[in-house]
Design a protein around this motif. Structure first.
Motif, mmCIF file in Angstrom:
data_model
loop_
_atom_site.group_PDB
_atom_site.id
_atom_site.type_symbol
_atom_site.label_atom_id
_atom_site.label_comp_id
_atom_site.label_asym_id
_atom_site.label_seq_id
_atom_site.Cartn_x
_atom_site.Cartn_y
_atom_site.Cartn_z
ATOM 1 N N VAL A 1 10.476 9.445 1.493
ATOM 2 C CA VAL A 1 9.635 8.264 1.325
ATOM 3 C C VAL A 1 10.139 7.220 2.304
ATOM 4 C CG1 VAL A 1 8.896 6.444 -0.249
ATOM 5 C CG2 VAL A 1 9.242 8.760 -1.118
ATOM 6 N N SER A 2 9.205 6.619 3.008
ATOM 7 C CA SER A 2 9.533 5.583 3.976
ATOM 8 C C SER A 2 8.892 4.282 3.523
ATOM 9 C CB SER A 2 9.007 5.986 5.352
ATOM 10 O OG SER A 2 9.207 4.967 6.281
ATOM 11 N N LEU A 3 9.697 3.243 3.386
ATOM 12 C CA LEU A 3 9.186 1.911 3.062
ATOM 13 C C LEU A 3 9.292 1.047 4.309
ATOM 14 C CD1 LEU A 3 10.760 1.123 -0.426
ATOM 15 C CD2 LEU A 3 8.422 1.811 0.067
ATOM 16 N N VAL B 1 4.287 -1.015 3.416
ATOM 17 C CA VAL B 1 3.650 0.297 3.402
ATOM 18 C C VAL B 1 4.690 1.301 2.934
ATOM 19 C CG1 VAL B 1 2.515 2.085 4.778
ATOM 20 C CG2 VAL B 1 2.117 -0.326 5.311
ATOM 21 N N GLY B 2 4.374 1.988 1.851
ATOM 22 C CA GLY B 2 5.228 3.065 1.347
ATOM 23 C C GLY B 2 4.563 4.385 1.663
ATOM 24 N N ILE B 3 5.262 5.248 2.391
ATOM 25 C CA ILE B 3 4.685 6.531 2.794
ATOM 26 C C ILE B 3 5.450 7.650 2.097
ATOM 27 C CG2 ILE B 3 4.143 8.062 4.715
ATOM 28 C CD1 ILE B 3 4.253 5.455 6.487
ATOM 29 N N LEU C 1 0.856 -1.176 0.000
ATOM 30 C CA LEU C 1 0.000 0.000 0.000
ATOM 31 C C LEU C 1 0.894 1.229 0.000
ATOM 32 C CD1 LEU C 1 -2.726 1.543 0.541
ATOM 33 C CD2 LEU C 1 -2.253 1.201 2.963
ATOM 34 N N VAL C 2 0.628 2.156 -0.903
ATOM 35 C CA VAL C 2 1.354 3.421 -0.934
ATOM 36 C C VAL C 2 0.431 4.488 -0.367
ATOM 37 C CG1 VAL C 2 2.448 5.167 -2.390
ATOM 38 C CG2 VAL C 2 2.761 2.740 -2.910
ATOM 39 N N MET C 3 0.946 5.229 0.612
ATOM 40 C CA MET C 3 0.204 6.330 1.226
ATOM 41 C C MET C 3 0.906 7.633 0.874
ATOM 42 S SD MET C 3 -0.158 4.754 5.030
ATOM 43 C CE MET C 3 -1.845 4.740 5.534
ATOM 44 N N ILE D 1 -3.777 3.708 -3.881
ATOM 45 C CA ILE D 1 -3.022 4.731 -3.143
ATOM 46 C C ILE D 1 -3.964 5.442 -2.180
ATOM 47 C CG2 ILE D 1 -1.740 6.898 -3.367
ATOM 48 C CD1 ILE D 1 -0.774 5.825 -6.117
ATOM 49 N N MET D 2 -3.487 5.633 -0.959
ATOM 50 C CA MET D 2 -4.295 6.245 0.096
ATOM 51 C C MET D 2 -3.705 7.597 0.475
ATOM 52 S SD MET D 2 -4.942 4.738 3.959
ATOM 53 C CE MET D 2 -5.733 3.249 3.396
ATOM 54 N N ARG D 3 -4.550 8.590 0.606
ATOM 55 C CA ARG D 3 -4.117 9.903 1.096
ATOM 56 C C ARG D 3 -4.488 10.006 2.570
ATOM 57 N NH1 ARG D 3 -5.446 14.840 -2.810
ATOM 58 N NH2 ARG D 3 -3.307 15.447 -2.422
#
Length: 154
Positions: free
Chosen positions: A109-111, A99-101, A28-30, A67-69
């Protein structure tokens, strides 16, 4: 002649019987740090595509969620906003959850890699957002960063 065909067939059967090391991975990418009026950026899509490409090319079975905001950057550890997607991945037989932020305010970017059996974090990598000449160069850099995380999976 028949002996050669028999040996070749036996050799192929032997090679095909070795188990493959493929992990089941969902991600999931946020994105956070943008105002609600701003349109969704292209950067999270590059990370999402990079995750799909790198893990699939590494021989893993991958799935993703939209993708989640989120309003605020999730604290360290597992983000509560991703719990529903995590449960769906776990129930679907996935072994790992990433989770990719993408944080626009901190330009990073934090994975975060999690095991679905215990919800423990296995690995976390942070990357600074850089400016590149073109999207292709940026995408290749993203894929190189993701390959570091892919090396931690069996």
């Amino acid at each position: 002649m028949i002996r050669n065909h028999l040996l070749a067939g036996l050799f192929l059967c032997l090679i095909a019987s070795f188990p493959l090391d493929a992990a089941n991975i969902s991600f999931l990418v946020m994105e956070t740090g943008q105002s609600k009026e701003d349109p969704a950026g292209q950067y999270p899509v590059l990370w999402e595509n990079g995750l799909l490409d790198v893990f699939f090319e590494s021989g893993h079975i991958v799935s993703n969620f939209p993708i989640m905001r989120v309003v605020e950057k999730p604290a360290d550890g597992f983000p509560g906003e991703a719990e529903q997607d995590f449960e769906s991945a776990k129930n679907g037989g996935m072994e790992y959850f990433i989770v990719g932020i993408v944080d626009y305010t901190a330009a990073d970017v934090s994975l975060r890699l999690f095991n679905t059996k215990s919800l423990r974090i296995i690995q976390e990598h942070k990357y600074t957002v850089k400016t590149f000449k073109n999207t292709k160069e940026e995408y290749e850099n993203i894929k190189a960063a993701i390959k570091i995380m892919a090396a931690h999976l069996k």
